[in-house]
Scaffold this motif. Sequence first.
Motif, PDB file in Angstrom:
ATOM      1  N   ARG A  74       0.883  -1.117  -0.089  1.00 57.25           N
ATOM      2  CA  ARG A  74       0.054  -0.092  -0.072  1.00 57.25           C
ATOM      3  C   ARG A  74       0.902   1.239  -0.006  1.00 57.25           C
ATOM      4  O   ARG A  74       2.273   1.203  -0.089  1.00 57.25           O
ATOM      5  CB  ARG A  74      -1.013   0.048   1.381  1.00 57.25           C
ATOM      6  CG  ARG A  74      -1.896  -1.168   1.390  1.00 57.25           C
ATOM      7  CD  ARG A  74      -3.097  -1.089   0.511  1.00 57.25           C
ATOM      8  NE  ARG A  74      -4.102   0.018   1.164  1.00 57.25           N
ATOM      9  CZ  ARG A  74      -4.857  -0.353   1.996  1.00 57.25           C
ATOM     10  NH1 ARG A  74      -4.825  -1.253   2.736  1.00 57.25           N
ATOM     11  NH2 ARG A  74      -5.289   0.874   2.567  1.00 57.25           N
ATOM     12  N   LEU A 122      -5.592  11.071  -3.336  1.00 55.10           N
ATOM     13  CA  LEU A 122      -5.965  10.064  -2.662  1.00 55.10           C
ATOM     14  C   LEU A 122      -6.618   8.900  -3.534  1.00 55.10           C
ATOM     15  O   LEU A 122      -7.439   9.275  -4.481  1.00 55.10           O
ATOM     16  CB  LEU A 122      -7.296  10.382  -1.756  1.00 55.10           C
ATOM     17  CG  LEU A 122      -6.786  11.247  -0.402  1.00 55.10           C
ATOM     18  CD1 LEU A 122      -7.854  11.487   0.325  1.00 55.10           C
ATOM     19  CD2 LEU A 122      -5.753  10.119   0.761  1.00 55.10           C
ATOM     20  N   GLU A 123      -6.245   7.635  -3.277  1.00 56.88           N
ATOM     21  CA  GLU A 123      -6.832   6.387  -4.186  1.00 56.88           C
ATOM     22  C   GLU A 123      -7.369   5.581  -3.072  1.00 56.88           C
ATOM     23  O   GLU A 123      -6.833   4.993  -2.195  1.00 56.88           O
ATOM     24  CB  GLU A 123      -5.600   5.745  -4.785  1.00 56.88           C
ATOM     25  CG  GLU A 123      -5.041   6.412  -5.770  1.00 56.88           C
ATOM     26  CD  GLU A 123      -5.988   6.818  -7.123  1.00 56.88           C
ATOM     27  OE1 GLU A 123      -7.173   6.257  -7.113  1.00 56.88           O
ATOM     28  OE2 GLU A 123      -5.486   7.506  -8.090  1.00 56.88           O
ATOM     29  N   LEU A 124      -8.918   5.566  -3.237  1.00 53.43           N
ATOM     30  CA  LEU A 124      -9.488   4.806  -2.051  1.00 53.43           C
ATOM     31  C   LEU A 124     -10.515   3.904  -2.908  1.00 53.43           C
ATOM     32  O   LEU A 124     -11.309   4.274  -3.956  1.00 53.43           O
ATOM     33  CB  LEU A 124     -10.402   5.709  -1.126  1.00 53.43           C
ATOM     34  CG  LEU A 124      -9.548   6.593  -0.502  1.00 53.43           C
ATOM     35  CD1 LEU A 124     -10.356   7.658   0.359  1.00 53.43           C
ATOM     36  CD2 LEU A 124      -8.364   5.920   0.467  1.00 53.43           C
ATOM     37  N   GLY A 125     -10.644   2.815  -2.433  1.00 49.14           N
ATOM     38  CA  GLY A 125     -11.596   1.635  -3.173  1.00 49.14           C
ATOM     39  C   GLY A 125     -11.528   1.510  -4.603  1.00 49.14           C
ATOM     40  O   GLY A 125     -12.493   1.199  -5.317  1.00 49.14           O
ATOM     41  N   CYS A 126     -10.196   1.282  -5.007  1.00 45.55           N
ATOM     42  CA  CYS A 126      -9.928   1.127  -6.235  1.00 45.55           C
ATOM     43  C   CYS A 126      -9.761  -0.270  -6.782  1.00 45.55           C
ATOM     44  O   CYS A 126      -9.282  -0.510  -7.938  1.00 45.55           O
ATOM     45  CB  CYS A 126      -8.534   2.151  -6.465  1.00 45.55           C
ATOM     46  SG  CYS A 126      -7.291   1.798  -5.375  1.00 45.55           S
ATOM     47  N   GLU A 132      -3.414   1.237  -3.136  1.00 46.25           N
ATOM     48  CA  GLU A 132      -4.603   2.257  -2.627  1.00 46.25           C
ATOM     49  C   GLU A 132      -3.847   2.904  -1.473  1.00 46.25           C
ATOM     50  O   GLU A 132      -2.870   2.219  -0.689  1.00 46.25           O
ATOM     51  CB  GLU A 132      -5.503   1.187  -1.854  1.00 46.25           C
ATOM     52  CG  GLU A 132      -6.513   1.949  -1.305  1.00 46.25           C
ATOM     53  CD  GLU A 132      -7.814   1.022  -0.927  1.00 46.25           C
ATOM     54  OE1 GLU A 132      -8.927   1.512  -0.400  1.00 46.25           O
ATOM     55  OE2 GLU A 132      -7.881  -0.094  -1.683  1.00 46.25           O
ATOM     56  N   THR A 133      -4.477   4.124  -1.006  1.00 47.04           N
ATOM     57  CA  THR A 133      -3.563   5.002  -0.185  1.00 47.04           C
ATOM     58  C   THR A 133      -4.039   4.565   1.237  1.00 47.04           C
ATOM     59  O   THR A 133      -5.334   4.207   1.414  1.00 47.04           O
ATOM     60  CB  THR A 133      -4.171   6.416  -0.189  1.00 47.04           C
ATOM     61  OG1 THR A 133      -4.110   6.955  -1.557  1.00 47.04           O
ATOM     62  CG2 THR A 133      -3.430   7.255   0.883  1.00 47.04           C
ATOM     63  N   CYS A 162      -9.232  12.751   6.015  1.00 43.81           N
ATOM     64  CA  CYS A 162      -8.565  11.140   6.205  1.00 43.81           C
ATOM     65  C   CYS A 162      -9.484  10.570   7.215  1.00 43.81           C
ATOM     66  O   CYS A 162      -9.684   9.052   6.786  1.00 43.81           O
ATOM     67  CB  CYS A 162      -7.286  11.279   7.051  1.00 43.81           C
ATOM     68  SG  CYS A 162      -5.847  11.898   5.972  1.00 43.81           S
ATOM     69  N   GLY A 165     -12.358   9.161   4.849  1.00 46.92           N
ATOM     70  CA  GLY A 165     -11.843   8.059   3.900  1.00 46.92           C
ATOM     71  C   GLY A 165     -11.196   6.999   4.464  1.00 46.92           C
ATOM     72  O   GLY A 165     -10.870   5.927   3.689  1.00 46.92           O
ATOM     73  N   VAL A 167      -8.288   6.843   6.015  1.00 48.76           N
ATOM     74  CA  VAL A 167      -6.909   6.918   5.870  1.00 48.76           C
ATOM     75  C   VAL A 167      -6.271   7.372   7.159  1.00 48.76           C
ATOM     76  O   VAL A 167      -6.595   8.146   7.812  1.00 48.76           O
ATOM     77  CB  VAL A 167      -6.679   7.867   4.859  1.00 48.76           C
ATOM     78  CG1 VAL A 167      -5.082   8.130   4.525  1.00 48.76           C
ATOM     79  CG2 VAL A 167      -7.240   7.529   3.461  1.00 48.76           C
TER      80      VAL A 167
END
Length: 344
Positions: A74, A122-126, A132-133, A162, A165, A167
Motif C-alpha cells: 500500500r 487519494l486513491e480509495l476503493g480502487c 490504495e492509499t 482522512c 476516507g 486513511v
Amino acid sequence: MIDLRSDTVTRPTAQMRQAMATAPVGDDVYGEDPSINELEARTAELLGHEAGLFCPSGSMANMLGVWSLVPVGREILCDRRAHIVRAEMGAHAALNGITMRTWTSSSGTPGIARTSDITDLLELGCGPYLVETAAIEIENTHNFGGGTIHPIETLREIREICRQGGVAMHLDGARLWNAHVATGVPMREYGSLFDTVSVCYSKGMGAPVGSVLVSSAQRIAEARVQRKRLGGGMRQAGILAAAALYALDHHIDRLADDHANARLFAEQVTAAVPAAIDLEHLATNIVVMDAGERLAADVIAAAADRGVRISKVGAHQLRAVTHLGIDADQCREAGRIVGELLAS
C-alpha cells in the motif's frame, strides 16, 4: 568555527551531562529502565497518546510509525521534499514494502500542504487496479521547506478528510517543539490529530541521541517488536533518556532564542542580497537561501574558509540552522559573511 549546518550538531550542556551521569538505569529490552519508561510516558502524555517508544534516531521512529499504519504493497502520501522520501535512504520501500507518492505544495508556503494537494492524490476503493492509499504523512516543521509550520486549522481539515476516507495519518514532528514555541499551539493539540507521531530530542532540544514514537498502546507494543527486529533494542539506554528528560524540563522555551537568531542571520544576508531569503516565510530556526547563479557547493566552501559552516539543500540552495550552541552575535557575523559571499 560557527557551525550552522544543522541543529543536530548541538552538544549536551554541562547540566545535561550531569543528568546523564546520575540517571537511574536498567535493561530496556526487559522494560526495566526507569529513565526510558519515564521519557516514553511523559512524551506520550505531552502529545495526547497512550504510549511511547524510544528510538535511537528520528528515521527509525518514522519508519516504525509508517510501518504500523501502511501494509505491504500500500502507499503513503507526502510532500515531495518530505524527510521520509528524501533523507531516509529508501527504507520504507526497501525494508517494509511501502510505496510513496508525493504532492507539490500549492499553498505558496514551502512544504505546507493545502487540503486539495492531498485529495487530488487519494486513491480509495480502487480494487485490483491502483495502489490504495493507506496513510498520509505531514512534516511539521518542514525541514527542506525552511522550518515552515503547518497551520493547526489546515491539519484539522486534513484530519477530517482522512477520517472520512479511512486513511491514517503520521506526523514527522522532529521539530514539532519549534512549531509549538512559534505558534503557542499546545503539543497535545498537534499530536492528537495523528495516529502516530515522532518527535526528536537530538535537534533543537540539544540531547545527543534519540527520538520517541507515540501512538496507541497496541501499536507501540507491536512497534517495540519491530524495533528489536531492526536492531534497535538497547540495554541501559536511560543514560540517553536522561538527556531528553533534561531537555523537556529546560530546553523547550529557549527555542525562541533560536528563532530570533535565525532572523538576525537572515537580516544580515538580505542586507547584502535582498532576494536571497524570503523573510515572509522564515518561521523558526531554519533559513533557506537562494544562491542565484552560484553553485551551493562553492558558497559552502568559501564560507568554511571564513569560519562559517552551512549546508546544501539544492544545487543553488543553501541552508543555515540556528541552535543552542550559537549565540546572537555569532549569527549576525555568520549572516554578514554569507551575505558578502552571495553578493560577490
